[in-house]
Write a protein that holds these residues in place. Structure first.
Motif, PDB file in Angstrom:
ATOM      1  N   ASP A   1      -7.304  -3.019  -0.179  1.00 25.84           N
ATOM      2  CA  ASP A   1      -7.905  -1.818  -0.769  1.00 25.84           C
ATOM      3  C   ASP A   1      -6.860  -0.724  -1.007  1.00 25.84           C
ATOM      4  OD1 ASP A   1      -9.952  -0.278  -1.827  1.00 25.84           O
ATOM      5  OD2 ASP A   1     -10.471   0.622   0.102  1.00 25.84           O
TER       6      ASP A   1
ATOM      7  N   THR B   1       0.818  -1.217   0.000  1.00 26.48           N
ATOM      8  CA  THR B   1       0.000   0.000   0.000  1.00 26.48           C
ATOM      9  C   THR B   1       0.850   1.265   0.000  1.00 26.48           C
ATOM     10  OG1 THR B   1      -0.104  -0.182   2.415  1.00 26.48           O
ATOM     11  CG2 THR B   1      -1.956  -1.097   1.155  1.00 26.48           C
TER      12      THR B   1
ATOM     13  N   ASP C   1      -4.571   2.186  -2.860  1.00 20.91           N
ATOM     14  CA  ASP C   1      -4.788   3.232  -3.851  1.00 20.91           C
ATOM     15  C   ASP C   1      -4.385   2.674  -5.218  1.00 20.91           C
ATOM     16  OD1 ASP C   1      -4.410   5.444  -5.615  1.00 20.91           O
ATOM     17  OD2 ASP C   1      -4.073   6.779  -3.924  1.00 20.91           O
TER      18      ASP C   1
END
Length: 305
Positions: free
Chosen positions: A242, A82, A244
């Motif tokens: 999840d 992430t 970006d």
């Protein structure tokens, strides 16, 4: 292609007797590094911008448990997917590693040309430019011309404007987008550059230039093996975080294609074929970059199984 057992630092703090092994994906560079490390007790240091990420071991072709058991490996899978990990961040990690383990020979291996250039030449880290800022300044350049943008730069950053020709549209746009994004002149970013870490005089430079037909076959076989070894599960684990969509890990070859399978928007066979094509295209771009950017100190070798 030997690695010296003396890998002390120079008086300037540079890493001596390093071995740099570059090459396109699936060219056999990791196998070569492992062979040298077994023979010389060296540390293998990752120089691939995708293999720094956790979760995607199979998808990014990180060394497996068998390889890790034969020689120590560093800077593999140590970054959360992430995070937008940069070349500057990697250089900081290399500097810390060299300070800690620099008495052992270091073998840098990977396919990211910018990492190798930064090791040898140093690197000026720049901010990531949001797409909307980049697109707006490029539109202004197209519509208003470089002279108008140079006048804007002269009002906002006179020192940088004085260093650029009024007709040099691309560099003017770069200076304006960096200034808007960060609030700092691009000249300040350049002055804050990170120095080279490698002593060029004692380093060994090797770049693999494999036979194209053999490389295509290896790429195809390897992606089939990735799917068999759990690539779909890795992509599912990544998407569950999840992240970006703009983070680099999301651009790893296979993530988008297998993500389409997981979303029931594409058959697995089609996704595999698309990923193989994307990998072959990427390998071609890597080879072109190495051929055009690496100087005569780089020894060209054919590759190893």
């Amino acid at each position: 292609m030997s690695v010296s057992a003396d890998s002390s630092r120079t008086a300037a703090g540079l890493i001596r007797n390093a071995t740099l092994i570059a090459g396109p994906t699936a060219s056999g560079k990791s196998a070569l590094a492992l062979r040298l490390a077994r023979a010389n007790g060296a540390l293998i240091v990752n120089a691939d911008s995708m293999q720094v990420y956790d979760v995607l071991r199979v998808v990014t072709a990180r060394p497996g448990e068998a390889d890790l058991g034969q020689a120590p490996h560093r800077l593999y899978g140590h970054v959360a997917p992430t995070i937008a990990f940069s070349t500057g961040s990697w250089l900081r990690d290399v500097a810390a590693l060299a300070a800690r383990d620099g008495e052992r020979p270091l073998i840098f291996v990977g396919g990211t040309g910018l990492y190798f250039r930064a090791l040898v030449e140093g690197f000026a880290e720049m901010p990531t430019i949001p797409p909307h800022i980049r697109d707006r300044w490029r539109y202004k350049l197209h519509e208003e011309g470089p002279d108008k943008l140079h006048r804007i730069l002269r009002a906002e950053d006179p020192k940088m404007a004085a260093a650029l020709r009024p007709g040099d549209g691309q560099r003017i746009v770069r200076a304006l987008e960096v200034l808007e994004t960060s609030g700092r002149s691009i000249s300040e970013w350049q002055a804050d550059s990170r120095p080279a870490l490698i002593d060029r005089a004692s380093a060994s430079f090797q770049v693999i230039e494999p036979d194209r037909a053999v490389l295509v076959e290896r790429i195809n076989r390897r992606f089939d093996r990735m799917v068999e070894e759990g690539a779909l599960d890795e992509v599912a684990a990544l998407l569950a975080l999840d992240p970006d969509p703009a983070v680099p890990a999301m651009k790893a070859i296979g993530v988008r294609e297998l993500g389409e399978v997981l979303a029931d928007r594409m058959p697995l066979a089609d996704a595999i074929e698309r990923a193989k094509i994307a990998t072959r295209q990427y390998a071609r771009r890597q080879s072109t970059w190495f051929r055009n950017q690496f100087g005569p100190e780089w020894q060209r070798i054919s590759g190893f199984e």
